[in-house]
Enzyme design. Structure first.
Site, mmCIF file in Angstrom:
data_model
loop_
_atom_site.group_PDB
_atom_site.id
_atom_site.type_symbol
_atom_site.label_atom_id
_atom_site.label_comp_id
_atom_site.label_asym_id
_atom_site.label_seq_id
_atom_site.Cartn_x
_atom_site.Cartn_y
_atom_site.Cartn_z
ATOM 1 N N GLY A 260 -15.830 139.678 9.757
ATOM 2 C CA GLY A 260 -16.907 140.175 10.620
ATOM 3 C C GLY A 260 -17.050 141.681 10.529
ATOM 4 N N GLY B 296 -21.469 145.737 2.059
ATOM 5 C CA GLY B 296 -20.499 145.162 1.122
ATOM 6 C C GLY B 296 -20.419 143.658 1.306
ATOM 7 N N HIS B 297 -20.274 143.224 2.548
ATOM 8 C CA HIS B 297 -20.250 141.784 2.830
ATOM 9 C C HIS B 297 -21.564 141.129 2.396
ATOM 10 C CE1 HIS B 297 -17.526 143.336 6.164
ATOM 11 N NE2 HIS B 297 -16.739 142.460 5.576
ATOM 12 N N GLY C 17 -14.774 140.595 -2.667
ATOM 13 C CA GLY C 17 -15.152 141.920 -3.133
ATOM 14 C C GLY C 17 -14.089 142.547 -4.026
ATOM 15 N N LYS D 162 -13.639 145.534 -4.026
ATOM 16 C CA LYS D 162 -13.095 146.570 -3.136
ATOM 17 C C LYS D 162 -11.619 146.310 -2.797
ATOM 18 C CE LYS D 162 -12.940 149.262 0.701
ATOM 19 N NZ LYS D 162 -11.705 148.753 1.308
ATOM 20 N N ASP D 163 -11.280 145.045 -2.553
ATOM 21 C CA ASP D 163 -9.893 144.688 -2.257
ATOM 22 C C ASP D 163 -9.293 144.090 -3.520
ATOM 23 O OD1 ASP D 163 -9.751 145.198 0.773
ATOM 24 O OD2 ASP D 163 -11.601 144.073 0.526
ATOM 25 N N GLN E 224 -6.125 141.939 -3.404
ATOM 26 C CA GLN E 224 -6.432 140.668 -2.737
ATOM 27 C C GLN E 224 -7.090 139.695 -3.712
ATOM 28 O OE1 GLN E 224 -8.068 140.186 1.397
ATOM 29 N NE2 GLN E 224 -9.994 140.016 0.301
ATOM 30 N N SER F 252 -16.688 149.922 4.336
ATOM 31 C CA SER F 252 -15.557 149.213 4.922
ATOM 32 C C SER F 252 -15.728 149.187 6.433
ATOM 33 C CB SER F 252 -14.250 149.937 4.571
ATOM 34 O OG SER F 252 -13.204 149.491 5.429
ATOM 35 N N ARG G 288 -13.517 149.510 8.453
ATOM 36 C CA ARG G 288 -12.614 150.527 9.012
ATOM 37 C C ARG G 288 -13.190 151.938 8.935
ATOM 38 N NH1 ARG G 288 -8.590 146.689 7.093
ATOM 39 N NH2 ARG G 288 -7.244 146.124 8.848
HETATM 40 P P1 AMP Z 1 -13.217 141.813 5.195
HETATM 41 O O1 AMP Z 1 -14.203 141.428 6.257
HETATM 42 O O2 AMP Z 1 -12.863 143.266 5.201
HETATM 43 O O3 AMP Z 1 -12.034 140.891 5.127
HETATM 44 O O4 AMP Z 1 -13.974 141.597 3.832
HETATM 45 C C1 AMP Z 1 -14.548 140.356 3.491
HETATM 46 C C2 AMP Z 1 -14.930 140.371 2.047
HETATM 47 O O5 AMP Z 1 -15.878 141.404 1.806
HETATM 48 C C3 AMP Z 1 -13.742 140.628 1.116
HETATM 49 O O6 AMP Z 1 -13.854 139.788 -0.027
HETATM 50 C C4 AMP Z 1 -13.925 142.071 0.760
HETATM 51 O O7 AMP Z 1 -13.354 142.415 -0.491
HETATM 52 C C5 AMP Z 1 -15.433 142.177 0.710
HETATM 53 N N1 AMP Z 1 -15.842 143.574 0.862
HETATM 54 C C6 AMP Z 1 -15.478 144.440 1.840
HETATM 55 N N2 AMP Z 1 -16.008 145.658 1.609
HETATM 56 C C7 AMP Z 1 -16.718 145.567 0.456
HETATM 57 C C8 AMP Z 1 -17.498 146.483 -0.312
HETATM 58 N N3 AMP Z 1 -17.643 147.757 0.064
HETATM 59 N N4 AMP Z 1 -18.087 146.039 -1.432
HETATM 60 C C9 AMP Z 1 -17.942 144.739 -1.834
HETATM 61 N N5 AMP Z 1 -17.219 143.819 -1.148
HETATM 62 C C10 AMP Z 1 -16.617 144.228 -0.018
#
Ligand code: AMP
Length: 280
Positions: free
Chosen positions: A28, A33-34, A144, A146-147, A150, A182, A184
């Site tokens: 969430g 990015g999401h 993503g 980005k991680d 992961q 992000s 964060r």
């Molecule tokens: P999170 O909500 O932070 O767990 O992220 C959920 C998904 O979104 C994960 O697969 C992340 O790698 C991806 N994600 C987060 N930030 C970005 C970004 N800036 N660009 C691409 N994917 C992202």
């Protein structure tokens, strides 16, 4: 768009939906990015399922679980706008009922880099992702770049446990100044936010050296560190790394295109930022 919070309702809901089915797992606090993951999933599948779950088992005891940003209504609006069919947003008890005690141990891959600074993080990630795969049974799942670590962990999970779905990696979405989007980033003060693009500048420095023929990984790590050290608001550098994209082994030399990632993790005050670039 249907929003489902219980596992029995999810199963009933998914039975009738056309395949292929693409899954986008998130915690969430959605941003562009999401949405890049959602858009890609929408293009490639008949059905798109997104999940919103702030997974407690991937947070350390000293980490930001309770203050992790949450805005359910805004998230749902964004997912609806982007054509998601089903959102699964369970509570913690639904995913981890009393007595839950089976874990996915991802081995050395999960002990490196992020694993050093966030012990148990990837065990939590791999466990929840395995549960989501089992609940949703997607044909494809979107993560993503980005991680980066992961992504390596999840690819390994799928391979080692023969889960038989396709993992799609989506390029990192950045703000115009280079900072990777992000959830964060919202924690950064305005001066930290201004300073934060130093993370991407450090990665770009390594990338441009590599493009100009530098193959020595130690040199690339040192150059990234030197760039980060120019920024006084960087309180600490957890790591600068040049790692194999699959094994996350730290490398001595980077010869082949697309096989290595440069990664950094830094702290601005109590906010920890990670980012990476593939050398190609
Ligand atoms: P999170 O909500 O932070 O767990 O992220 C959920 C998904 O979104 C994960 O697969 C992340 O790698 C991806 N994600 C987060 N930030 C970005 C970004 N800036 N660009 C691409 N994917 C992202």
């Amino acid at each position: 768009m249907r929003v489902v919070t219980s596992i029995p309702n999810l199963s009933t809901r998914l039975d009738s939906l056309p395949r292929p089915l693409g899954l986008v797992p998130t915690m969430g606090a959605l941003h562009d990015g999401h949405l890049a993951l959602v858009k890609r999933a929408r293009r490639e599948n008949q059905t798109v399922v997104a999940t919103i779950f702030v997974n407690p088992t991937q947070f350390g005891s000293q980490e930001d679980l309770s203050k992790y940003p949450r805005d359910r209504e805004r998230d749902l609006d964004m997912l609806r706008e982007h054509g998601v069919d089903v959102v699964f947003a369970p509570g913690a008890d639904e995913m981890y009922p009393p007595g839950f005690d089976t874990w996915v141990d991802v081995g050395v891959l999960g002990d490196r880099l992020e694993g050093v600074h966030r012990p148990g993080h990837f065990r939590g990630v791999a466990t929840v992702v395995a549960k989501l795969f089992s609940l949703v049974r997607p044909d494809r799942a979107y993560f993503g770049q980005k991680d980066g670590q992961q992504l390596a962990v999840i690819r390994r999970l799928v391979r080692d446990l023969n889960l038989g779905l396709e993992i799609v990696a989506v390029p990192t979405v950045r703000d115009p100044d280079g900072l990777a989007k992000s959830s964060r980033n919202a924690y950064l003060t305005s001066s930290q936010r201004q300073a934060a693009p130093v993370v991407y500048r450090a990665l770009c420095r390594a990338e441009s050296l590599w493009s100009s023929g530098v193959r020595d990984a130690e040199r690339l790590r040192a150059e990234m560190k030197a760039v980060l050290e120019t920024e006084p608001l960087v309180e600490s550098i957890d790591y600068t790394s040049v790692a194999d994209v699959e094994s996350m082994d730290e490398l001595d030399q980077v010869q082949l295109s697309g096989k290595a990632m440069v990664l950094v993790a830094v702290r601005f005050g109590s906010t920890r930022l990670i980012d990476n670039v593939i050398l190609e």
